[in-house]
Design a protein around this motif. Sequence first.
Motif, PDB file in Angstrom:
ATOM      1  N   THR A 151       7.220   4.814  -1.463  1.00  0.00           N
ATOM      2  CA  THR A 151       6.175   4.080  -0.737  1.00  0.00           C
ATOM      3  C   THR A 151       5.491   3.054  -1.624  1.00  0.00           C
ATOM      4  O   THR A 151       4.854   2.118  -1.125  1.00  0.00           O
ATOM      5  CB  THR A 151       5.142   5.082  -0.176  1.00  0.00           C
ATOM      6  OG1 THR A 151       5.827   6.094   0.542  1.00  0.00           O
ATOM      7  CG2 THR A 151       4.154   4.413   0.757  1.00  0.00           C
ATOM      8  N   GLU A 262      -2.248   7.122   8.491  1.00  0.00           N
ATOM      9  CA  GLU A 262      -1.397   5.965   8.165  1.00  0.00           C
ATOM     10  C   GLU A 262      -1.695   5.549   6.735  1.00  0.00           C
ATOM     11  O   GLU A 262      -2.841   5.247   6.391  1.00  0.00           O
ATOM     12  CB  GLU A 262      -1.641   4.805   9.125  1.00  0.00           C
ATOM     13  CG  GLU A 262      -0.736   3.615   8.847  1.00  0.00           C
ATOM     14  CD  GLU A 262      -0.729   2.591   9.968  1.00  0.00           C
ATOM     15  OE1 GLU A 262      -0.538   3.000  11.137  1.00  0.00           O
ATOM     16  OE2 GLU A 262      -0.939   1.394   9.692  1.00  0.00           O
ATOM     17  N   SER A 264      -0.571   3.129   3.494  1.00  0.00           N
ATOM     18  CA  SER A 264       0.152   1.921   3.109  1.00  0.00           C
ATOM     19  C   SER A 264       0.251   1.812   1.602  1.00  0.00           C
ATOM     20  O   SER A 264      -0.749   1.930   0.890  1.00  0.00           O
ATOM     21  CB  SER A 264      -0.554   0.667   3.659  1.00  0.00           C
ATOM     22  OG  SER A 264      -0.503   0.653   5.066  1.00  0.00           O
ATOM     23  N   SER A 268       5.980   0.279   1.397  1.00  0.00           N
ATOM     24  CA  SER A 268       6.092   0.632   2.813  1.00  0.00           C
ATOM     25  C   SER A 268       4.837   1.342   3.294  1.00  0.00           C
ATOM     26  O   SER A 268       3.980   1.738   2.505  1.00  0.00           O
ATOM     27  CB  SER A 268       7.322   1.512   3.056  1.00  0.00           C
ATOM     28  OG  SER A 268       7.185   2.757   2.395  1.00  0.00           O
ATOM     29  N   THR A 269       4.763   1.489   4.604  1.00  0.00           N
ATOM     30  CA  THR A 269       3.688   2.224   5.265  1.00  0.00           C
ATOM     31  C   THR A 269       4.288   3.429   5.971  1.00  0.00           C
ATOM     32  O   THR A 269       5.371   3.345   6.558  1.00  0.00           O
ATOM     33  CB  THR A 269       2.962   1.332   6.290  1.00  0.00           C
ATOM     34  OG1 THR A 269       2.288   0.275   5.616  1.00  0.00           O
ATOM     35  CG2 THR A 269       1.940   2.121   7.097  1.00  0.00           C
ATOM     36  N   SER A 288      10.695  -2.125  10.720  1.00  0.00           N
ATOM     37  CA  SER A 288      10.178  -0.766  10.757  1.00  0.00           C
ATOM     38  C   SER A 288      11.235   0.177  11.305  1.00  0.00           C
ATOM     39  O   SER A 288      12.232  -0.244  11.900  1.00  0.00           O
ATOM     40  CB  SER A 288       8.907  -0.695  11.609  1.00  0.00           C
ATOM     41  OG  SER A 288       9.188  -1.072  12.947  1.00  0.00           O
TER      42      SER A 288
END
Length: 378
Positions: A151, A262, A264, A268-269, A288
């Motif tokens: 991430t 969520e 971030s 990426s999220t 996505s």
Amino acid sequence: MENDRTTTAPSRLRAGFVGAGFMAEVHSRAARAAGVEIAGIASSNPASAARAKDRLGVDRAYASVQDLVQDDKIDVIHVCTPNATHVALAEAALKAGKHVVCEKPLATNVLDATHLVELASTAGTVGTVPFVYRFHPMVREARERIASGQTGRISTIQGSYLQDWLLSRDDDNWRVDAGIGGPSRAFADIGSHLCDLIEFVTGDRISRVGALSRTLFTGRANHKNVQTEDLVSAVFATENGAVGNLLVSQVAPGRKNRLMIEISGSESTLQFDQEAPETLWLGKRTGSQLLVRDPAALSPDAARLSVVPAGHPQGYQDAFNAFVADTYAAISGDIREGLPTFRDGLRAAILTESIIESSNSGQWIDVPGVKQLEGVQQ
């Protein structure tokens, strides 16, 4: 072929339950799925315990909590009673040498939660708190993707936990009473789950909070002068430099149990929604993806918790079953990844008091760490 992802507990364990409401039903299903003997139940009075014995299929109804706790045949006690009773019941069980599964909040203040952490450590017994959303496989997948660096560096965190079961003035429950439920309601009840999930998935800790709370109805059907909050909004910073916001409400029409995070990062999220627990949304600048739970494609920890094949939905009770099975495994000496202990219950109490202090003062509050408040080595 044997399913090595399924976790069961040693059949020799005998569980006792205190409390006869909804959560006792959830705990009993989980205990039964784990293969232990549900040996006894006690409640607020013998008649209530007798009714629960038949309804839940328990071996024996005890005349009092003391009789249950003092029975040498009982190995582990599940505390499923109103919040203000947790400390005394958990303390009695620990002093009797029992392992304890205590519903959240572990305690309605930090001092009492610290006491229980230290008592469990001294007794050498297992004490867990059901932050069960940790046990959704896609939550474990999100955690692994962050821990492995996929991430990137985390910059922002959004979270919300929305319900509508106390939407109107006529909606009422014992939880609105601070004397029974504690000084915080919406945050202690569901905000604690949200913050636990944020910290568990990110591996980071909320270090500062600025909060606002509102009580929409100071009088409800059976309670006057209600002082516990219906909703909380907060901004926060973490130890590693991320910033975030959270919204917790029990008066959000149409939202039944919508827990969402969520996160971030630079690459990426990730978004997880508890009302759609079979998927994890992955967002990148170039597109996505909706990742569907498939044990063959998940990280080992997520795959372990995937107890049915892809396409066969898992949900809340499955997550609860996994939590209880891992608790029982810990009792037998098998400590599994991600088990929420009394220290996590203490962490929730710390965050709750910080939110209350910030909301009351209108100031940013530095959130203490668990190590600052209890002398037990982590």
